[in-house]
Scaffold this motif. Structure first.
Motif, PDB file in Angstrom:
ATOM      1  N   ASP A  16       0.821  -1.221   0.000  1.00  0.00           N
ATOM      2  CA  ASP A  16       0.000   0.000   0.000  1.00  0.00           C
ATOM      3  C   ASP A  16       0.850   1.263   0.000  1.00  0.00           C
ATOM      4  OD1 ASP A  16      -2.370  -1.404  -0.038  1.00  0.00           O
ATOM      5  OD2 ASP A  16      -2.799  -1.134   2.101  1.00  0.00           O
ATOM      6  N   HIS A  17       2.047   1.171   0.560  1.00  0.00           N
ATOM      7  CA  HIS A  17       2.894   2.365   0.693  1.00  0.00           C
ATOM      8  C   HIS A  17       4.191   2.247  -0.108  1.00  0.00           C
ATOM      9  CE1 HIS A  17       0.272   3.979   3.789  1.00  0.00           C
ATOM     10  NE2 HIS A  17       0.208   2.760   4.266  1.00  0.00           N
ATOM     11  N   LEU A  18       4.189   1.375  -1.095  1.00  0.00           N
ATOM     12  CA  LEU A  18       5.399   1.116  -1.879  1.00  0.00           C
ATOM     13  C   LEU A  18       5.903   2.363  -2.589  1.00  0.00           C
ATOM     14  CD1 LEU A  18       7.470  -0.934  -2.760  1.00  0.00           C
ATOM     15  CD2 LEU A  18       5.936  -1.639  -4.596  1.00  0.00           C
ATOM     16  N   TYR A  19       5.005   3.153  -3.171  1.00  0.00           N
ATOM     17  CA  TYR A  19       5.459   4.338  -3.901  1.00  0.00           C
ATOM     18  C   TYR A  19       5.970   5.419  -2.963  1.00  0.00           C
ATOM     19  CZ  TYR A  19       4.499   2.672  -8.515  1.00  0.00           C
ATOM     20  OH  TYR A  19       4.548   1.975  -9.681  1.00  0.00           O
ATOM     21  N   GLU A  20       5.441   5.483  -1.759  1.00  0.00           N
ATOM     22  CA  GLU A  20       5.989   6.417  -0.779  1.00  0.00           C
ATOM     23  C   GLU A  20       7.434   6.026  -0.452  1.00  0.00           C
ATOM     24  OE1 GLU A  20       3.312   7.131   2.629  1.00  0.00           O
ATOM     25  OE2 GLU A  20       1.770   6.249   1.344  1.00  0.00           O
ATOM     26  N   GLU A  25       9.340   9.349   0.553  1.00  0.00           N
ATOM     27  CA  GLU A  25       8.360  10.244   1.163  1.00  0.00           C
ATOM     28  C   GLU A  25       7.822   9.683   2.476  1.00  0.00           C
ATOM     29  OE1 GLU A  25       5.441  10.697  -1.926  1.00  0.00           O
ATOM     30  OE2 GLU A  25       6.623  12.216  -2.953  1.00  0.00           O
ATOM     31  N   MET A  26       8.652   8.913   3.181  1.00  0.00           N
ATOM     32  CA  MET A  26       8.217   8.365   4.460  1.00  0.00           C
ATOM     33  C   MET A  26       9.349   8.514   5.470  1.00  0.00           C
ATOM     34  SD  MET A  26       8.328   4.208   3.716  1.00  0.00           S
ATOM     35  CE  MET A  26       6.608   4.169   3.560  1.00  0.00           C
ATOM     36  N   PRO A  27       8.996   8.479   6.745  1.00  0.00           N
ATOM     37  CA  PRO A  27      10.023   8.609   7.787  1.00  0.00           C
ATOM     38  C   PRO A  27      11.059   7.481   7.703  1.00  0.00           C
ATOM     39  CG  PRO A  27       7.811   8.776   8.726  1.00  0.00           C
ATOM     40  CD  PRO A  27       7.654   8.360   7.299  1.00  0.00           C
ATOM     41  N   ASP A  28      12.272   7.780   8.160  1.00  0.00           N
ATOM     42  CA  ASP A  28      13.353   6.803   8.125  1.00  0.00           C
ATOM     43  C   ASP A  28      12.998   5.519   8.862  1.00  0.00           C
ATOM     44  OD1 ASP A  28      14.933   8.490   6.621  1.00  0.00           O
ATOM     45  OD2 ASP A  28      16.057   9.258   8.338  1.00  0.00           O
ATOM     46  N   CYS A  44       7.449  -9.568  -2.157  1.00  0.00           N
ATOM     47  CA  CYS A  44       7.399  -8.108  -2.028  1.00  0.00           C
ATOM     48  C   CYS A  44       8.654  -7.479  -2.614  1.00  0.00           C
ATOM     49  CB  CYS A  44       7.212  -7.702  -0.572  1.00  0.00           C
ATOM     50  SG  CYS A  44       5.539  -8.016   0.063  1.00  0.00           S
ATOM     51  N   LEU A  45       9.798  -8.133  -2.435  1.00  0.00           N
ATOM     52  CA  LEU A  45      11.039  -7.644  -3.028  1.00  0.00           C
ATOM     53  C   LEU A  45      10.932  -7.632  -4.549  1.00  0.00           C
ATOM     54  CD1 LEU A  45      13.971  -6.682  -2.749  1.00  0.00           C
ATOM     55  CD2 LEU A  45      14.648  -9.108  -2.730  1.00  0.00           C
ATOM     56  N   GLU A  46      10.320  -8.662  -5.104  1.00  0.00           N
ATOM     57  CA  GLU A  46      10.129  -8.726  -6.551  1.00  0.00           C
ATOM     58  C   GLU A  46       9.225  -7.594  -7.030  1.00  0.00           C
ATOM     59  OE1 GLU A  46       8.292 -11.776  -9.884  1.00  0.00           O
ATOM     60  OE2 GLU A  46       8.921 -12.580  -7.959  1.00  0.00           O
ATOM     61  N   LYS A  47       8.133  -7.350  -6.309  1.00  0.00           N
ATOM     62  CA  LYS A  47       7.217  -6.260  -6.660  1.00  0.00           C
ATOM     63  C   LYS A  47       7.932  -4.915  -6.555  1.00  0.00           C
ATOM     64  CE  LYS A  47       3.074  -4.439  -7.367  1.00  0.00           C
ATOM     65  NZ  LYS A  47       2.499  -4.424  -8.691  1.00  0.00           N
ATOM     66  N   TYR A  48       8.734  -4.742  -5.523  1.00  0.00           N
ATOM     67  CA  TYR A  48       9.517  -3.521  -5.353  1.00  0.00           C
ATOM     68  C   TYR A  48      10.448  -3.312  -6.554  1.00  0.00           C
ATOM     69  CZ  TYR A  48      13.482  -0.713  -3.761  1.00  0.00           C
ATOM     70  OH  TYR A  48      14.488   0.203  -3.677  1.00  0.00           O
ATOM     71  N   GLY A  49      11.149  -4.371  -6.944  1.00  0.00           N
ATOM     72  CA  GLY A  49      12.063  -4.278  -8.078  1.00  0.00           C
ATOM     73  C   GLY A  49      11.347  -3.923  -9.362  1.00  0.00           C
TER      74      GLY A  49
END
Length: 106
Positions: A16-20, A25-28, A44-49
């Protein structure tokens, strides 16, 4: 999507917050949680990539286009409405006198 293993940060929250995360655009502290999740969860790593690659491709192909200054806030507002489950009115696209498409007011 999940690898079937329990995680401290749920896969749905990460997605839900992958693009942030991608846009920094999110806190450390949240970034750290996501990085730990990616180390544990290969789907999730694959989706991120994949999303990272798409973002780079769009930047390379469209990075020189000028964008109206209020476009980002309008898009983010619609995303927030969708995430909250509120109905999002559909807008018709019509041609203005200048020949450029415009969204019709409801």
């Amino acid at each position: 999507m999940s690898c079937g293993e329990p995680h401290e940060t749920d896969c749905s929250e990460v997605l839900d917050h992958l693009y942030e995360f991608l846009d920094h655009e999110m806190p450390d502290s949240d970034c750290t949680k996501f990085e730990v999740h990616f180390e544990e969860c290969s789907p999730c790593l694959e989706k991120y990539g994949l999303e990272q690659a798409v973002k780079k491709l769009v930047k390379r192909c469209c990075g020189q286009d000028d964008v109206p200054s209020d476009l980002r806030s309008k898009v983010m507002g619609r995303i927030d409405l969708i995430r909250s489950g509120q109905a999002v009115p559909e807008q018709d696209v019509t041609a203005s006198d200048s020949g450029q498409p415009t969204a019709a007011k409801e």
